[in-house]
Design a protein around this motif. Sequence first.
Motif, PDB file in Angstrom:
ATOM      1  N   PHE A   1       0.827  -1.204   0.000  1.00  0.00           N
ATOM      2  CA  PHE A   1       0.000   0.000   0.000  1.00  0.00           C
ATOM      3  C   PHE A   1       0.863   1.257   0.000  1.00  0.00           C
ATOM      4  N   ASP A   2       1.916   1.275   0.798  1.00  0.00           N
ATOM      5  CA  ASP A   2       2.814   2.436   0.844  1.00  0.00           C
ATOM      6  C   ASP A   2       3.495   2.648  -0.509  1.00  0.00           C
ATOM      7  N   GLN A   3       3.945   1.556  -1.109  1.00  0.00           N
ATOM      8  CA  GLN A   3       4.608   1.663  -2.413  1.00  0.00           C
ATOM      9  C   GLN A   3       3.617   2.084  -3.490  1.00  0.00           C
ATOM     10  N   GLY A   4       2.404   1.567  -3.431  1.00  0.00           N
ATOM     11  CA  GLY A   4       1.391   1.941  -4.411  1.00  0.00           C
ATOM     12  C   GLY A   4       1.042   3.416  -4.318  1.00  0.00           C
ATOM     13  N   THR A   5       0.956   3.926  -3.102  1.00  0.00           N
ATOM     14  CA  THR A   5       0.677   5.347  -2.900  1.00  0.00           C
ATOM     15  C   THR A   5       1.809   6.195  -3.460  1.00  0.00           C
ATOM     16  N   ALA A   6       3.051   5.771  -3.219  1.00  0.00           N
ATOM     17  CA  ALA A   6       4.214   6.508  -3.728  1.00  0.00           C
ATOM     18  C   ALA A   6       4.256   6.472  -5.251  1.00  0.00           C
ATOM     19  N   ALA A   7       3.910   5.331  -5.846  1.00  0.00           N
ATOM     20  CA  ALA A   7       3.906   5.206  -7.305  1.00  0.00           C
ATOM     21  C   ALA A   7       2.859   6.124  -7.925  1.00  0.00           C
ATOM     22  N   ALA A   8       1.684   6.197  -7.312  1.00  0.00           N
ATOM     23  CA  ALA A   8       0.629   7.068  -7.822  1.00  0.00           C
ATOM     24  C   ALA A   8       1.039   8.535  -7.726  1.00  0.00           C
ATOM     25  N   THR A   9       1.692   8.895  -6.624  1.00  0.00           N
ATOM     26  CA  THR A   9       2.160  10.275  -6.459  1.00  0.00           C
ATOM     27  C   THR A   9       3.199  10.621  -7.516  1.00  0.00           C
TER      28      THR A   9
END
Length: 306
Positions: free
Chosen positions: A100-108
Amino acid sequence: MTDPVQILWTPAGVSLPSLGSRALAHVHDGDTPYVEMPIRMLSVDTPETTADTAEGAKRVDEEFTQLAAWMRDGIAPISDDLAEFLLPKIETGKAGSLQFDQGTAAATFNTENIKKRLAEGRDPGKERGIFIRTADDFFDDNNRLLAYIAPNYSKKELDTLPREKRPTFNLDLITAGWAAPFAIYPSLPGELDLPLFLKSADKAVKDKKGIWKNPLTLLAYEYRALEKLHGVTKKKAEGKKLEPGEEFSWRTRYCADMRNRELHGPEDYFRVPPIYRLWLWPQDVNEAVGHLNLTPSRRLTGSRTR
């Protein structure tokens, strides 16, 4: 009353579901409405944010910890070799939160990168248009347009800018390390783009950028498969009857090694380094074997996957 006609025809096509209440952007003229629709960026796979919240991600942590125990106990329908490969990633107790943390960073990153690149070389307040290149198959199973996207350059710019200076947003995700390579036959990068794709992925892995910083990262396609495996194994553990084929429904794609054309079964993909994995749906395997001159691995031809 109209006269009967002799022309009968049912056209092939795709029926798209409702795109939501805001899908209609505007109407240009009477027969040209503009709509918004999702694009699935080709050949890249970013971490998932389907947990929605940090609390939801913690629930996935617990589910994957339980799945690890089921793997250890031999309840989960997974090969011993693949289980051994995946267990260190899910026994941390934080696999869902990390995803989830990595997915949020990728979207940003993707949001900021697209905005930045569309504004490059333009007057303030004016952005470039979007260039879209579709795949052989236009839509995926979720009715998203399959495409490579990039800033739209003028003919003069295209003539003067080398390919590596005008990458797609897809390639930008790979270069920054926020997406794993995810080439699926037949929607592959072209022969001029594939070397850039592999070079960028290799550098991102070696430099430990983005998702590659943590060696226990679950790649997004692994994460999705394990979510399905958890559901299947939970039914087994609870003594519930599985539907025909459900036991192995959590993994379907075959994997070929781009370096030597060796074809591996669905549970042997981990034998190929991530940047060289070429994915194939079961219905495309026979065609791909002929078109790409693939050779099935000994494990694939000599024994059945457990």
